[in-house]
Write a protein that holds these residues in place. Structure first.
Motif, PDB file in Angstrom:
ATOM      1  N   ILE A 192     -10.045  22.833  28.271  1.00  0.00           N
ATOM      2  CA  ILE A 192     -10.570  23.670  27.203  1.00  0.00           C
ATOM      3  C   ILE A 192     -11.997  23.258  26.873  1.00  0.00           C
ATOM      4  O   ILE A 192     -12.246  22.129  26.458  1.00  0.00           O
ATOM      5  N   SER A 193     -12.900  24.174  27.117  1.00  0.00           N
ATOM      6  CA  SER A 193     -14.282  24.010  26.669  1.00  0.00           C
ATOM      7  C   SER A 193     -14.389  24.687  25.299  1.00  0.00           C
ATOM      8  O   SER A 193     -13.515  24.530  24.452  1.00  0.00           O
ATOM      9  N   SER A 194     -15.433  25.443  25.077  1.00  0.00           N
ATOM     10  CA  SER A 194     -15.629  26.123  23.795  1.00  0.00           C
ATOM     11  C   SER A 194     -16.758  27.116  23.967  1.00  0.00           C
ATOM     12  O   SER A 194     -17.631  26.957  24.830  1.00  0.00           O
ATOM     13  N   ILE A 195     -16.759  28.141  23.124  1.00  0.00           N
ATOM     14  CA  ILE A 195     -17.904  29.036  23.076  1.00  0.00           C
ATOM     15  C   ILE A 195     -19.179  28.252  22.792  1.00  0.00           C
ATOM     16  O   ILE A 195     -20.268  28.618  23.212  1.00  0.00           O
ATOM     17  N   SER A 196     -19.026  27.108  22.095  1.00  0.00           N
ATOM     18  CA  SER A 196     -20.186  26.248  21.787  1.00  0.00           C
ATOM     19  C   SER A 196     -20.772  25.617  23.039  1.00  0.00           C
ATOM     20  O   SER A 196     -21.927  25.197  23.038  1.00  0.00           O
ATOM     21  N   GLY A 197     -19.971  25.523  24.108  1.00  0.00           N
ATOM     22  CA  GLY A 197     -20.470  24.971  25.356  1.00  0.00           C
ATOM     23  C   GLY A 197     -21.055  26.013  26.280  1.00  0.00           C
ATOM     24  O   GLY A 197     -21.609  25.687  27.333  1.00  0.00           O
ATOM     25  N   MET A 198     -20.958  27.298  25.884  1.00  0.00           N
ATOM     26  CA  MET A 198     -21.443  28.385  26.720  1.00  0.00           C
ATOM     27  C   MET A 198     -22.765  28.951  26.229  1.00  0.00           C
ATOM     28  O   MET A 198     -23.385  29.772  26.892  1.00  0.00           O
ATOM     29  N   ASN A 199     -23.167  28.551  25.046  1.00  0.00           N
ATOM     30  CA  ASN A 199     -24.392  29.057  24.443  1.00  0.00           C
ATOM     31  C   ASN A 199     -25.020  27.926  23.656  1.00  0.00           C
ATOM     32  O   ASN A 199     -24.777  26.763  23.942  1.00  0.00           O
ATOM     33  N   THR A 200     -25.791  28.235  22.646  1.00  0.00           N
ATOM     34  CA  THR A 200     -26.318  27.188  21.780  1.00  0.00           C
ATOM     35  C   THR A 200     -25.261  26.771  20.766  1.00  0.00           C
ATOM     36  O   THR A 200     -24.331  27.514  20.480  1.00  0.00           O
ATOM     37  N   ALA A 201     -25.421  25.572  20.220  1.00  0.00           N
ATOM     38  CA  ALA A 201     -24.507  25.065  19.198  1.00  0.00           C
ATOM     39  C   ALA A 201     -25.325  24.442  18.076  1.00  0.00           C
ATOM     40  O   ALA A 201     -25.347  23.217  17.917  1.00  0.00           O
ATOM     41  N   PRO A 202     -26.020  25.276  17.297  1.00  0.00           N
ATOM     42  CA  PRO A 202     -26.881  24.725  16.235  1.00  0.00           C
ATOM     43  C   PRO A 202     -26.101  23.845  15.276  1.00  0.00           C
ATOM     44  O   PRO A 202     -25.013  24.212  14.820  1.00  0.00           O
ATOM     45  N   PHE A 203     -26.642  22.692  14.984  1.00  0.00           N
ATOM     46  CA  PHE A 203     -26.074  21.718  14.066  1.00  0.00           C
ATOM     47  C   PHE A 203     -24.754  21.123  14.576  1.00  0.00           C
ATOM     48  O   PHE A 203     -24.013  20.519  13.820  1.00  0.00           O
ATOM     49  N   HIS A 204     -24.497  21.295  15.870  1.00  0.00           N
ATOM     50  CA  HIS A 204     -23.315  20.703  16.501  1.00  0.00           C
ATOM     51  C   HIS A 204     -23.641  20.354  17.942  1.00  0.00           C
ATOM     52  O   HIS A 204     -22.851  20.610  18.864  1.00  0.00           O
ATOM     53  N   ILE A 205     -24.802  19.743  18.130  1.00  0.00           N
ATOM     54  CA  ILE A 205     -25.338  19.572  19.474  1.00  0.00           C
ATOM     55  C   ILE A 205     -24.480  18.639  20.329  1.00  0.00           C
ATOM     56  O   ILE A 205     -24.299  18.870  21.529  1.00  0.00           O
ATOM     57  N   GLY A 206     -23.912  17.594  19.745  1.00  0.00           N
ATOM     58  CA  GLY A 206     -23.094  16.674  20.532  1.00  0.00           C
ATOM     59  C   GLY A 206     -21.851  17.344  21.076  1.00  0.00           C
ATOM     60  O   GLY A 206     -21.519  17.214  22.257  1.00  0.00           O
ATOM     61  N   TYR A 207     -21.165  18.098  20.231  1.00  0.00           N
ATOM     62  CA  TYR A 207     -19.957  18.805  20.641  1.00  0.00           C
ATOM     63  C   TYR A 207     -20.285  19.861  21.686  1.00  0.00           C
ATOM     64  O   TYR A 207     -19.630  19.953  22.734  1.00  0.00           O
ATOM     65  N   GLY A 208     -21.291  20.684  21.417  1.00  0.00           N
ATOM     66  CA  GLY A 208     -21.661  21.740  22.349  1.00  0.00           C
ATOM     67  C   GLY A 208     -22.071  21.199  23.704  1.00  0.00           C
ATOM     68  O   GLY A 208     -21.701  21.751  24.750  1.00  0.00           O
ATOM     69  N   THR A 209     -22.820  20.107  23.706  1.00  0.00           N
ATOM     70  CA  THR A 209     -23.270  19.524  24.966  1.00  0.00           C
ATOM     71  C   THR A 209     -22.107  18.919  25.738  1.00  0.00           C
ATOM     72  O   THR A 209     -22.015  19.048  26.970  1.00  0.00           O
ATOM     73  N   ALA A 210     -21.183  18.267  25.034  1.00  0.00           N
ATOM     74  CA  ALA A 210     -19.997  17.712  25.704  1.00  0.00           C
ATOM     75  C   ALA A 210     -19.155  18.818  26.316  1.00  0.00           C
ATOM     76  O   ALA A 210     -18.655  18.684  27.446  1.00  0.00           O
ATOM     77  N   LYS A 211     -19.001  19.927  25.611  1.00  0.00           N
ATOM     78  CA  LYS A 211     -18.204  21.037  26.142  1.00  0.00           C
ATOM     79  C   LYS A 211     -18.918  21.724  27.308  1.00  0.00           C
ATOM     80  O   LYS A 211     -18.262  22.221  28.233  1.00  0.00           O
ATOM     81  N   ALA A 212     -20.247  21.752  27.286  1.00  0.00           N
ATOM     82  CA  ALA A 212     -20.990  22.289  28.428  1.00  0.00           C
ATOM     83  C   ALA A 212     -20.838  21.369  29.638  1.00  0.00           C
ATOM     84  O   ALA A 212     -20.694  21.829  30.779  1.00  0.00           O
ATOM     85  N   ALA A 213     -20.860  20.069  29.394  1.00  0.00           N
ATOM     86  CA  ALA A 213     -20.670  19.109  30.483  1.00  0.00           C
ATOM     87  C   ALA A 213     -19.276  19.232  31.079  1.00  0.00           C
ATOM     88  O   ALA A 213     -19.083  19.058  32.293  1.00  0.00           O
ATOM     89  N   LEU A 214     -18.291  19.545  30.248  1.00  0.00           N
ATOM     90  CA  LEU A 214     -16.923  19.761  30.738  1.00  0.00           C
ATOM     91  C   LEU A 214     -16.889  20.909  31.740  1.00  0.00           C
ATOM     92  O   LEU A 214     -16.203  20.835  32.767  1.00  0.00           O
TER      93      LEU A 214
END
Length: 287
Positions: free
Chosen positions: A155-177
């Motif tokens: 499970i990634s997240s929509i946050s890993g598919m686009n920008t994740a303003p104010f949640h950069i660590g989570y979004g980047t980890a999900k993009a790396a996944l």
């Protein structure tokens, strides 16, 4: 829900297959996955760090007669992964699949990029990337050693598919996944082990309730389908990727977001541009 396989032709019949679900007992997506794939015939090894959560959310499924084996283990540690794999080896059936649900982010992790500490960053990557990778590594190695086919879904997240303003660590980890999924899919393809990911949009789970309130009007404005997703809708996509219906799909990320990614921020609840002032024109183009 029916306790019989959903498809009479057997394409989603998981009978005889062992599937591990990491992050199984939060009462949201993981628990819905356990229930759905067990009802499709699988023996599910339901993994959670919390014995209390296993008792609350998984024991009732066992009580229904579903083939579910609760395991208290921390998939973020080598010892926890070893415990899970030992249970899998000693469970009747044939190891086939893994669903990586474990992850997430506490409300306190929402902050500007300029305030993120190394500790914040590492914790989010441990929860959302390392757990997925090393659990997948262990299952893939076991499947390869026994020359077994398999399917791994994370499970990634929509946050890993686009920008994740104010949640950069989570979004980047999900993009790396997502990147890890694609690379593992290539490496494991000739071993007949498929590796895929889903990227949920806003889903009504106990975890999301900590920071997302109920606001139907906002949901209608932000999401093309006009509502938040349900955990069982994410579970349905995961069942598809585990099943033989998706036998020629690997290395992919399936967005399960009700069209959240399709809406621009300048769109209204009717999906038209908020910059259009002529109501006659707006009415004509939507008919």
């Amino acid at each position: 829900m029916s306790t019989t396989p959903a498809d009479p032709n057997g394409l989603v019949d998981l009978t005889g297959r062992i599937i591990i679900v990491s992050g199984a007992a939060g009462g949201g997506i993981g628990t819905s996955v356990v229930a759905l794939i067990a009802r499709a015939g699988a023996t599910v090894i339901a993994v959670s760090r919390s014995k209390d959560n296993l008792k609350t959310h998984i024991d009732p499924l066992v009580g229904e007669g579903l083939s579910v084996v609760p395991v208290a283990a921390d998939a973020a540690t080598d010892d926890g992964i070893a415990t899970v794999m030992e249970v899998a080896r000693n469970t009747d059936g044939t190891l086939y699949g893994l669903v990586n649900v474990a992850g997430g982010a506490a409300p306190a992790t929402w902050m500007p990029a300029t305030r993120v500490t190394r500790s914040d960053w590492r914790e989010l990557f441990t929860q959302n990337l390392e757990t997925m990778f090393f659990m997948s590594q262990a299952v893939a190695a076991e499947l390869k050693s026994r020359d077994l086919p398999g399917s791994i879904v994370s499970i990634s997240s929509i946050s890993g598919m686009n920008t994740a303003p104010f949640h950069i660590g989570y979004g980047t980890a999900k993009a790396a996944l997502v990147a890890a999924t694609r690379t593992m899919a290539v490496e494991l393809a000739t071993d007949n082990i498929r590796v895929n990911t889903i990227a949920p949009g806003v889903t009504a789970t106990p975890a999301s309730q900590m920071y997302v309130d109920a606001d139907p009007e906002r949901d209608r404005r932000a999401i093309a389908m006009g509502r938040r997703g349900r955990p069982e809708e994410q579970a349905g996509a995961i069942l598809f990727l585990l099943s033989d219906l998706s036998s020629y799909i690997t290395g992919q990320t399936l967005l399960v977001d009700g069209g959240l990614n399709l809406k621009w921020t300048h769109m209204g609840s009717d999906h038209t541009s908020l910059f259009l002032k002529d109501e006659g024109f707006r009415a004509a183009m939507t008919q």
